[in-house]
Design a protein around this motif. Structure first.
Motif, PDB file in Angstrom:
ATOM      1  N   ALA A 143       0.786  -1.052   0.029  1.00 29.75           N
ATOM      2  CA  ALA A 143      -0.121  -0.091  -0.221  1.00 29.75           C
ATOM      3  C   ALA A 143       1.047   1.266   0.026  1.00 29.75           C
ATOM      4  N   ASP A 144       1.444   1.096   0.281  1.00 31.24           N
ATOM      5  CA  ASP A 144       3.163   2.741   0.521  1.00 31.24           C
ATOM      6  C   ASP A 144       3.511   2.649  -0.657  1.00 31.24           C
ATOM      7  N   GLY A 145       3.459   2.153  -1.605  1.00 31.66           N
ATOM      8  CA  GLY A 145       3.732   1.927  -3.577  1.00 31.66           C
ATOM      9  C   GLY A 145       5.461   0.961  -3.131  1.00 31.66           C
ATOM     10  N   THR A 146       5.662   0.245  -2.206  1.00 22.54           N
ATOM     11  CA  THR A 146       7.184  -0.715  -2.599  1.00 22.54           C
ATOM     12  C   THR A 146       6.999  -1.781  -3.565  1.00 22.54           C
ATOM     13  N   VAL A 147       7.586  -1.742  -4.609  1.00 16.56           N
ATOM     14  CA  VAL A 147       7.606  -3.045  -5.155  1.00 16.56           C
ATOM     15  C   VAL A 147       7.818  -4.219  -4.830  1.00 16.56           C
ATOM     16  N   ILE A 148       6.988  -5.598  -4.777  1.00 15.63           N
ATOM     17  CA  ILE A 148       7.124  -6.573  -4.536  1.00 15.63           C
ATOM     18  C   ILE A 148       8.030  -7.564  -5.476  1.00 15.63           C
ATOM     19  N   SER A 149       6.824  -7.426  -6.493  1.00 12.75           N
ATOM     20  CA  SER A 149       7.279  -7.789  -7.796  1.00 12.75           C
ATOM     21  C   SER A 149       6.130  -7.722  -8.867  1.00 12.75           C
ATOM     22  N   THR A 150       7.686  -7.979  -9.812  1.00 14.67           N
ATOM     23  CA  THR A 150       6.924  -6.970 -11.262  1.00 14.67           C
ATOM     24  C   THR A 150       6.436  -8.276 -12.275  1.00 14.67           C
ATOM     25  N   GLY A 151       6.745  -9.982 -11.730  1.00  9.51           N
ATOM     26  CA  GLY A 151       6.113 -11.182 -12.709  1.00  9.51           C
ATOM     27  C   GLY A 151       7.515 -12.148 -11.908  1.00  9.51           C
ATOM     28  N   LEU A 152       6.818 -13.068 -11.848  1.00  9.50           N
ATOM     29  CA  LEU A 152       7.535 -14.243 -11.679  1.00  9.50           C
ATOM     30  C   LEU A 152       7.453 -15.357 -12.562  1.00  9.50           C
ATOM     31  N   THR A 153       9.166 -16.061 -13.146  1.00  8.41           N
ATOM     32  CA  THR A 153       9.235 -17.182 -14.281  1.00  8.41           C
ATOM     33  C   THR A 153       8.500 -18.717 -13.348  1.00  8.41           C
ATOM     34  N   TRP A 154       7.423 -19.326 -14.154  1.00 11.82           N
ATOM     35  CA  TRP A 154       7.218 -20.266 -13.930  1.00 11.82           C
ATOM     36  C   TRP A 154       8.438 -21.093 -12.690  1.00 11.82           C
ATOM     37  N   ARG A 155       9.717 -21.324 -12.946  1.00 12.48           N
ATOM     38  CA  ARG A 155      10.685 -21.821 -12.162  1.00 12.48           C
ATOM     39  C   ARG A 155      10.531 -20.415 -10.660  1.00 12.48           C
ATOM     40  N   GLN A 156      10.016 -19.651 -11.354  1.00 14.71           N
ATOM     41  CA  GLN A 156      10.948 -19.354  -9.975  1.00 14.71           C
ATOM     42  C   GLN A 156       8.968 -19.254  -8.771  1.00 14.71           C
ATOM     43  N   LEU A 157       8.416 -18.741  -9.659  1.00 13.15           N
ATOM     44  CA  LEU A 157       7.412 -19.647  -8.447  1.00 13.15           C
ATOM     45  C   LEU A 157       7.247 -20.572  -7.749  1.00 13.15           C
ATOM     46  N   ALA A 158       7.421 -21.625  -8.938  1.00 12.17           N
ATOM     47  CA  ALA A 158       7.633 -23.048  -7.804  1.00 12.17           C
ATOM     48  C   ALA A 158       9.078 -23.280  -6.917  1.00 12.17           C
ATOM     49  N   GLY A 159       9.643 -22.131  -7.024  1.00 11.89           N
ATOM     50  CA  GLY A 159      10.699 -22.497  -6.236  1.00 11.89           C
ATOM     51  C   GLY A 159      10.592 -22.057  -4.762  1.00 11.89           C
ATOM     52  N   VAL A 160       9.799 -20.684  -4.935  1.00 11.01           N
ATOM     53  CA  VAL A 160       9.149 -20.236  -3.664  1.00 11.01           C
ATOM     54  C   VAL A 160       7.778 -20.888  -3.175  1.00 11.01           C
ATOM     55  N   LEU A 161       6.951 -21.403  -3.788  1.00 10.83           N
ATOM     56  CA  LEU A 161       5.872 -22.389  -3.760  1.00 10.83           C
ATOM     57  C   LEU A 161       6.235 -23.511  -2.710  1.00 10.83           C
ATOM     58  N   LYS A 162       7.866 -23.938  -2.966  1.00 15.88           N
ATOM     59  CA  LYS A 162       8.375 -24.803  -2.258  1.00 15.88           C
ATOM     60  C   LYS A 162       8.186 -24.497  -0.694  1.00 15.88           C
ATOM     61  N   VAL A 163       9.623 -23.389  -0.637  1.00 16.75           N
ATOM     62  CA  VAL A 163      10.270 -22.667   0.033  1.00 16.75           C
ATOM     63  C   VAL A 163       9.189 -22.366   1.291  1.00 16.75           C
ATOM     64  N   ALA A 164       8.208 -22.178   0.802  1.00 16.13           N
ATOM     65  CA  ALA A 164       7.205 -21.464   1.558  1.00 16.13           C
ATOM     66  C   ALA A 164       6.059 -22.974   2.210  1.00 16.13           C
ATOM     67  N   LYS A 165       6.627 -23.781   1.485  1.00 15.60           N
ATOM     68  CA  LYS A 165       5.418 -24.804   2.660  1.00 15.60           C
ATOM     69  C   LYS A 165       4.042 -24.844   1.657  1.00 15.60           C
ATOM     70  N   PHE A 166       3.692 -24.538   0.601  1.00 15.00           N
ATOM     71  CA  PHE A 166       2.766 -23.868   0.291  1.00 15.00           C
ATOM     72  C   PHE A 166       1.826 -25.848   0.497  1.00 15.00           C
ATOM     73  N   ASP A 167       0.731 -25.369   0.511  1.00 17.90           N
ATOM     74  CA  ASP A 167      -0.478 -26.920   0.880  1.00 17.90           C
ATOM     75  C   ASP A 167      -0.501 -27.529  -0.490  1.00 17.90           C
ATOM     76  N   LYS A 168      -0.015 -28.294  -0.487  1.00 12.71           N
ATOM     77  CA  LYS A 168       0.203 -29.137  -2.197  1.00 12.71           C
ATOM     78  C   LYS A 168      -1.304 -30.152  -1.731  1.00 12.71           C
ATOM     79  N   LYS A 169      -2.180 -30.195  -1.355  1.00 10.01           N
ATOM     80  CA  LYS A 169      -3.529 -30.552  -1.212  1.00 10.01           C
ATOM     81  C   LYS A 169      -4.325 -29.700  -2.424  1.00 10.01           C
ATOM     82  N   LEU A 170      -3.809 -28.431  -2.436  1.00 10.48           N
ATOM     83  CA  LEU A 170      -4.467 -27.289  -3.456  1.00 10.48           C
ATOM     84  C   LEU A 170      -4.698 -28.048  -4.734  1.00 10.48           C
ATOM     85  N   VAL A 171      -4.002 -28.552  -5.336  1.00 13.33           N
ATOM     86  CA  VAL A 171      -3.450 -29.146  -6.638  1.00 13.33           C
ATOM     87  C   VAL A 171      -4.480 -30.157  -7.054  1.00 13.33           C
ATOM     88  N   ASN A 172      -5.274 -30.733  -5.807  1.00  9.33           N
ATOM     89  CA  ASN A 172      -6.766 -30.773  -6.939  1.00  9.33           C
ATOM     90  C   ASN A 172      -7.988 -30.828  -7.098  1.00  9.33           C
TER      91      ASN A 172
END
Length: 135
Positions: free
Chosen positions: A36-65
């Motif tokens: 909200a303060d204008g700080t840019v977090i991302s302008t877009g990730l590659t698939w590989r970057q996103l897959a890596g972050v999802l792994k590190v964040a231990k995102f719930d793999k059951k959502l793939v269902n």
């Protein structure tokens, strides 16, 4: 990437990805994300970057269902590869993913995130129409 991981944890903690997984992927891959303060977090990730972050964040793999597959069918021993395959199955450029992302935008705004517009303007008619052939 730490800010993206924090955003993913917020999405997971608030169950925002449930029934909106393609929309979450669409936002993280194709849209500008800022605080909200204008700080840019991302302008877009590659698939590989996103897959890596999802792994590190231990995102719930059951959502793939919700993508119509069992997470154990997608590289069960390699979590990053599993997420990479799931991103492909999500069709992040589809009308459905864009609509889901648009539904998530106001929910993320309540948590202090500003999500930019979709990089593509797609409507249902153009997305389902067959390509025109050259003569």
């Amino acid at each position: 990437m730490d800010e993206i991981r924090i955003l993913l944890e917020l999405i997971d903690d608030n169950h925002l990805a449930k029934n909106h997984l393609p929309g979450v992927f669409h936002i993280l891959i194709g849209r500008r994300i800022s605080k909200a303060d204008g700080t840019v977090i991302s302008t877009g990730l590659t698939w590989r970057q996103l897959a890596g972050v999802l792994k590190v964040a231990k995102f719930d793999k059951k959502l793939v269902n919700e993508l119509g597959t069992d997470p154990d069918d997608l590289a069960p021993r390699d979590r990053e590869k599993m997420w990479y395959l799931a991103i492909g199955l999500a069709r992040v450029d589809s009308v459905n993913a864009i609509q889901q992302a648009d539904q998530l935008v106001p929910l993320l705004k309540q948590h202090g995130y500003i999500i930019g517009p979709s990089p593509t303007t797609v409507n249902a008619a153009s997305a389902t129409a067959p390509p025109k052939r050259k003569k």
